[in-house]
Scaffold this active site. Sequence first.
Site, short mmCIF file in Angstrom:
data_model
loop_
_atom_site.label_atom_id
_atom_site.label_comp_id
_atom_site.label_asym_id
_atom_site.label_seq_id
_atom_site.Cartn_x
_atom_site.Cartn_y
_atom_site.Cartn_z
N ALA A 120 0.84 -1.21 0.00
CA ALA A 120 0.00 0.00 0.00
C ALA A 120 0.87 1.25 0.00
O ALA A 120 0.57 2.24 -0.69
CB ALA A 120 -0.91 0.00 1.23
N ASP A 163 -5.18 -0.62 4.49
CA ASP A 163 -3.77 -0.27 4.30
C ASP A 163 -3.59 0.99 3.47
O ASP A 163 -2.78 1.87 3.81
CB ASP A 163 -3.03 -1.42 3.60
CG ASP A 163 -2.82 -2.62 4.49
OD1 ASP A 163 -3.56 -2.74 5.48
OD2 ASP A 163 -1.93 -3.42 4.20
O1 PMV Z 1 -1.19 -8.64 6.48
P1 PMV Z 1 -1.88 -7.40 6.02
O2 PMV Z 1 -1.25 -6.15 6.54
O3 PMV Z 1 -2.09 -7.37 4.52
O4 PMV Z 1 -3.32 -7.39 6.68
C1 PMV Z 1 -4.31 -8.37 6.41
C2 PMV Z 1 -5.52 -7.97 7.19
C3 PMV Z 1 -6.69 -8.94 7.11
O5 PMV Z 1 -7.71 -8.41 7.92
C4 PMV Z 1 -6.32 -10.31 7.63
C5 PMV Z 1 -7.21 -9.10 5.68
C6 PMV Z 1 -7.85 -7.85 5.11
O6 PMV Z 1 -7.91 -7.74 3.87
O7 PMV Z 1 -8.36 -7.00 5.86
#
Ligand code: PMV
Length: 327
Positions: A120, A163
């Site tokens: 992001a 993000d």
């Molecule tokens: O690992 P990251 O920072 O991409 O976070 C994933 C977060 C989840 O809630 C597990 C998935 C989502 O798309 O929100």
Amino acid sequence: MVTASAPGKVYLFGEHAVVYGEPAVPCAIGLRASVTAEKRDEGLRIEAEDLSLSGFTVEYDDDETNRPDIDVPNSLVDAAMGYVDEAVAQVREAADSPDAGFDITIESKIPLGAGLGSSAAVAAAAIEAGTRELGVELSKAEIAERAYQVENTVQDGQASRADTFCSTMGGAVRIEGDDCQRIDSPDLPFVIGYDGGAGDTGALVAGVRELRDEYDFAADTVEAIGDIVRRGEQALAAENIDEIGDLMNFNHGLLSALGVSSRTLDSMVWAARDAGGLGAKLTGAGGGGCIVALDETPETLTALEYTPGCEEAFRAELDTDGVRVES
Ligand code: PMV
């Protein structure tokens, strides 16, 4: 030539439950990805350095990929390059310049795929740098929307807005479905532990979904995480750091119950707590990657550095700028 940068993020509360419509609170951290965009006649050439804490260099252009020895799976490098391709597509559309060519240089200290929002940050910084290089100034809301489109395209329609909104706006943000807002927060003294690994977000999200479909306890756990997020918002507004720490601990326990923690993530969480950290939890999808703790004293950082399985430990302040032009 324009350089822009954007911050990574940690989830203070709410990952996984956010997939089912519960709120979540990610926070931008002072660990940035920088993207430099320079116009060229046509095409796209991408050079990337330091895309993980261990660091590597990759040159990439339309037909040719030149990869020196790197200690990061190539699939992660491919993914990072995919984000830049899509970000450049957004830049061309936003600037109404479908044929604009670019030399893009990425420098990022944010570990890839480790729950810190590296893709992001690269997407938001690339959109800001590319559009400015073409003489177009986008609002932050438009950068956030276009960065979300980048993630959503690369992730086959599976991205949440968390993000990209957080990285673009900076600060603590609240996400609930498509509703994204910045919220007030005190300074948060983050300490981050990184196990050098990366979880498979798609598989972890699918695992939680199966558990939730099969067991009432898992559905209740997702709702309980939502309750923690709502209490966490109150604690942030009241600047009650002790309670924020307690709620992080509860949130980690519930994520463990959903099966998304790991031995090294648990070891780092416990090391941080034993050293006096105010609270500690995994951040992001889990399975491997990073934990986030709160502590102002040196003890938590030192304890993490000596924890078996912890590859890197570092401090990160709450970032309040979001995406910004550097030069
Ligand atoms: O690992 P990251 O920072 O991409 O976070 C994933 C977060 C989840 O809630 C597990 C998935 C989502 O798309 O929100």
